[in-house]
Motif scaffolding. Structure first.
Motif, PDB file in Angstrom:
ATOM      1  N   LEU A 154      -9.461  12.958   0.509  1.00  0.00           N
ATOM      2  CA  LEU A 154     -10.376  12.692   1.630  1.00  0.00           C
ATOM      3  C   LEU A 154     -11.545  11.839   1.155  1.00  0.00           C
ATOM      4  N   ALA A 155     -11.221  10.668   0.625  1.00  0.00           N
ATOM      5  CA  ALA A 155     -12.259   9.823   0.033  1.00  0.00           C
ATOM      6  C   ALA A 155     -13.298   9.369   1.051  1.00  0.00           C
ATOM      7  N   SER A 156     -12.923   9.298   2.325  1.00  0.00           N
ATOM      8  CA  SER A 156     -13.883   8.878   3.338  1.00  0.00           C
ATOM      9  C   SER A 156     -14.773  10.024   3.812  1.00  0.00           C
ATOM     10  N   THR A 157     -14.413  11.245   3.449  1.00  0.00           N
ATOM     11  CA  THR A 157     -15.185  12.421   3.853  1.00  0.00           C
ATOM     12  C   THR A 157     -16.093  12.913   2.735  1.00  0.00           C
ATOM     13  N   VAL A 158     -15.580  12.945   1.524  1.00  0.00           N
ATOM     14  CA  VAL A 158     -16.333  13.462   0.381  1.00  0.00           C
ATOM     15  C   VAL A 158     -17.214  12.348  -0.183  1.00  0.00           C
ATOM     16  N   GLU A 159     -18.525  12.495  -0.011  1.00  0.00           N
ATOM     17  CA  GLU A 159     -19.476  11.471  -0.455  1.00  0.00           C
ATOM     18  C   GLU A 159     -19.762  11.544  -1.947  1.00  0.00           C
ATOM     19  N   ALA A 160     -19.725  12.732  -2.489  1.00  0.00           N
ATOM     20  CA  ALA A 160     -19.997  12.933  -3.904  1.00  0.00           C
ATOM     21  C   ALA A 160     -19.410  14.277  -4.297  1.00  0.00           C
ATOM     22  N   LEU A 161     -19.236  14.471  -5.602  1.00  0.00           N
ATOM     23  CA  LEU A 161     -18.561  15.660  -6.118  1.00  0.00           C
ATOM     24  C   LEU A 161     -19.355  16.223  -7.277  1.00  0.00           C
ATOM     25  N   ILE A 162     -19.633  17.512  -7.215  1.00  0.00           N
ATOM     26  CA  ILE A 162     -20.323  18.204  -8.312  1.00  0.00           C
ATOM     27  C   ILE A 162     -19.386  19.281  -8.847  1.00  0.00           C
ATOM     28  N   LEU A 163     -19.011  19.136 -10.107  1.00  0.00           N
ATOM     29  CA  LEU A 163     -18.065  20.040 -10.752  1.00  0.00           C
ATOM     30  C   LEU A 163     -18.827  20.968 -11.687  1.00  0.00           C
ATOM     31  N   VAL A 164     -18.728  22.248 -11.438  1.00  0.00           N
ATOM     32  CA  VAL A 164     -19.385  23.251 -12.275  1.00  0.00           C
ATOM     33  C   VAL A 164     -18.298  23.983 -13.049  1.00  0.00           C
ATOM     34  N   SER A 165     -18.329  23.862 -14.364  1.00  0.00           N
ATOM     35  CA  SER A 165     -17.318  24.497 -15.224  1.00  0.00           C
ATOM     36  C   SER A 165     -15.908  24.071 -14.808  1.00  0.00           C
ATOM     37  N   GLY A 166     -15.720  22.779 -14.692  1.00  0.00           N
ATOM     38  CA  GLY A 166     -14.429  22.252 -14.259  1.00  0.00           C
ATOM     39  C   GLY A 166     -13.481  22.001 -15.409  1.00  0.00           C
ATOM     40  N   THR A 167     -12.216  21.799 -15.068  1.00  0.00           N
ATOM     41  CA  THR A 167     -11.191  21.461 -16.053  1.00  0.00           C
ATOM     42  C   THR A 167     -10.040  20.766 -15.344  1.00  0.00           C
ATOM     43  N   LEU A 168      -9.261  20.027 -16.118  1.00  0.00           N
ATOM     44  CA  LEU A 168      -8.057  19.377 -15.590  1.00  0.00           C
ATOM     45  C   LEU A 168      -6.838  20.279 -15.700  1.00  0.00           C
ATOM     46  N   ARG A 169      -6.795  21.022 -16.793  1.00  0.00           N
ATOM     47  CA  ARG A 169      -5.637  21.879 -17.078  1.00  0.00           C
ATOM     48  C   ARG A 169      -6.152  23.264 -17.461  1.00  0.00           C
ATOM     49  N   ILE A 213     -14.256  30.436 -21.018  1.00  0.00           N
ATOM     50  CA  ILE A 213     -13.054  30.285 -20.191  1.00  0.00           C
ATOM     51  C   ILE A 213     -12.473  28.886 -20.368  1.00  0.00           C
ATOM     52  N   PHE A 214     -13.301  27.862 -20.162  1.00  0.00           N
ATOM     53  CA  PHE A 214     -12.883  26.473 -20.361  1.00  0.00           C
ATOM     54  C   PHE A 214     -13.752  25.881 -21.466  1.00  0.00           C
ATOM     55  N   ASP A 215     -13.143  25.584 -22.594  1.00  0.00           N
ATOM     56  CA  ASP A 215     -13.914  25.229 -23.789  1.00  0.00           C
ATOM     57  C   ASP A 215     -14.311  23.752 -23.811  1.00  0.00           C
ATOM     58  N   SER A 216     -14.925  23.343 -24.910  1.00  0.00           N
ATOM     59  CA  SER A 216     -15.457  21.987 -25.017  1.00  0.00           C
ATOM     60  C   SER A 216     -14.350  20.939 -24.988  1.00  0.00           C
ATOM     61  N   ALA A 217     -13.171  21.265 -25.506  1.00  0.00           N
ATOM     62  CA  ALA A 217     -12.062  20.306 -25.467  1.00  0.00           C
ATOM     63  C   ALA A 217     -11.641  20.027 -24.027  1.00  0.00           C
ATOM     64  N   GLN A 218     -11.617  21.063 -23.201  1.00  0.00           N
ATOM     65  CA  GLN A 218     -11.280  20.867 -21.793  1.00  0.00           C
ATOM     66  C   GLN A 218     -12.366  20.064 -21.084  1.00  0.00           C
ATOM     67  N   ARG A 219     -13.621  20.331 -21.440  1.00  0.00           N
ATOM     68  CA  ARG A 219     -14.733  19.582 -20.856  1.00  0.00           C
ATOM     69  C   ARG A 219     -14.633  18.096 -21.222  1.00  0.00           C
ATOM     70  N   THR A 220     -14.318  17.812 -22.478  1.00  0.00           N
ATOM     71  CA  THR A 220     -14.187  16.424 -22.931  1.00  0.00           C
ATOM     72  C   THR A 220     -13.053  15.706 -22.202  1.00  0.00           C
ATOM     73  N   ALA A 221     -11.922  16.382 -22.015  1.00  0.00           N
ATOM     74  CA  ALA A 221     -10.788  15.780 -21.318  1.00  0.00           C
ATOM     75  C   ALA A 221     -11.148  15.450 -19.874  1.00  0.00           C
ATOM     76  N   LEU A 222     -11.883  16.342 -19.228  1.00  0.00           N
ATOM     77  CA  LEU A 222     -12.302  16.114 -17.848  1.00  0.00           C
ATOM     78  C   LEU A 222     -13.196  14.893 -17.750  1.00  0.00           C
ATOM     79  N   ILE A 223     -14.186  14.834 -18.598  1.00  0.00           N
ATOM     80  CA  ILE A 223     -15.144  13.722 -18.559  1.00  0.00           C
ATOM     81  C   ILE A 223     -14.452  12.399 -18.848  1.00  0.00           C
TER      82      ILE A 223
END
Length: 281
Positions: free
Chosen positions: A118-133, A223-233
């Protein structure tokens, strides 16, 4: 800081019917301010953001219980994409065509899918403790405890001490009802979502996101370590990043006022009309 009435939280919920007639519960703070859509994490409920709400005066907060959590019924699917479909239906039902999504943990995963779809609906995204996997290795005590859960789940189970543990103190009058709500989730929902996590990889989704992104995480997240944080970024397109030293997986519980300041400064920095949200105190 305004005190939060935790006893009255559930009574504030409204409900909509999804296309398959399941109820989806949510809190809508109302008002004329810009819309922030707040998506909670695995086993939590809309209550997860109750401590943050008083700090975001000036915004309209829409805070759903994700399917299978709180007062929202689970559907046939327990994938992040299934949850995103239901939240998209909520936005359509409320007539919301522009919003900023703030997602915590599993809610951050749902938020990424929404920002992609929904790229036309979501203006910005704030991820708190996010991960890809979201990795929950079988050798980890938390994973073992989740796989051992059986109905009825006892809110006094020591598992919840481990599950909600963090390096900073959190208001017990908030944690107690959150714990009871988590215990009310059937064991098959806990374990079904965990199983879906093992197959999830949001790398492609993250690479397609074109809206401004802020990633907030705690340096002591177990829960989600620094390696997961780095992959997300690395997968996102030039995200703004904040690592809160000494904080864990739930920084919006540990210091909601600081989180509100980070949110407001991010919105102001990207010069969106949503930057009119003003933290309280």
């Amino acid at each position: 800081m305004t005190q939060v009435n935790q006893q009255g939280w559930a009574a504030r919920k409204r409900s909509m019917r999804l296309p398959d007639d399941r109820p989806l519960a949510f809190i809508d703070s109302g008002g004329e301010g810009p819309v922030l859509l707040l998506l909670h994490g695995y086993s939590d409920s809309s209550r997860s953001f109750s401590l943050l709400e008083p700090c975001l005066q000036g915004c309209r907060l829409v805070v759903p219980d994700l399917p299978g959590h709180g007062s929202s019924a689970a559907g046939d699917g327990l994938m992040v994409g299934d949850f995103a479909d239901d939240i998209a239906a909520l936005l359509a039902d409320l007539g919301i065509d522009r919003c900023v999504v703030i997602g915590h943990s599993m809610g951050a995963m749902v938020g990424m899918v929404l920002a992609d779809r929904l790229a036309s609906t979501v203006e910005a995204l704030i991820l708190v403790s996010g991960t890809l996997r979201p990795a929950f290795p079988l050798s980890e005590p938390v994973t073992k405890a989740i796989l051992r859960l059986s109905d009825p789940i006892d809110p006094a189970d020591p598992f919840f001490d481990l599950w909600h543990a963090g390096p900073q103190p959190v208001d017990q009058t908030f944690l107690d009802p959150l714990r009871r709500e988590a215990a009310a989730i059937p064991a098959n929902i806990w374990q079904g979502i965990l199983q879906e996590f093992t197959r999830l990889d949001l790398t492609g989704t993250a690479r397609r996101i074109s809206v401004p992104v802020l990633s907030i995480s705690g340096s002591e997240d177990t829960i989600f370590d620094s390696a997961q944080r780095t992959a997300l970024i690395s997968a996102l397109q030039k995200p703004q990043t904040v690592v809160l030293k000494g904080f864990g997986h739930n920084p919006h519980w540990e210091d909601p006022a600081q989180m509100a300041l980070l949110i407001d400064r991010f919105l102001a920095r990207i010069q969106t009309t949503l930057s009119v949200c003003k933290p309280d105190g």
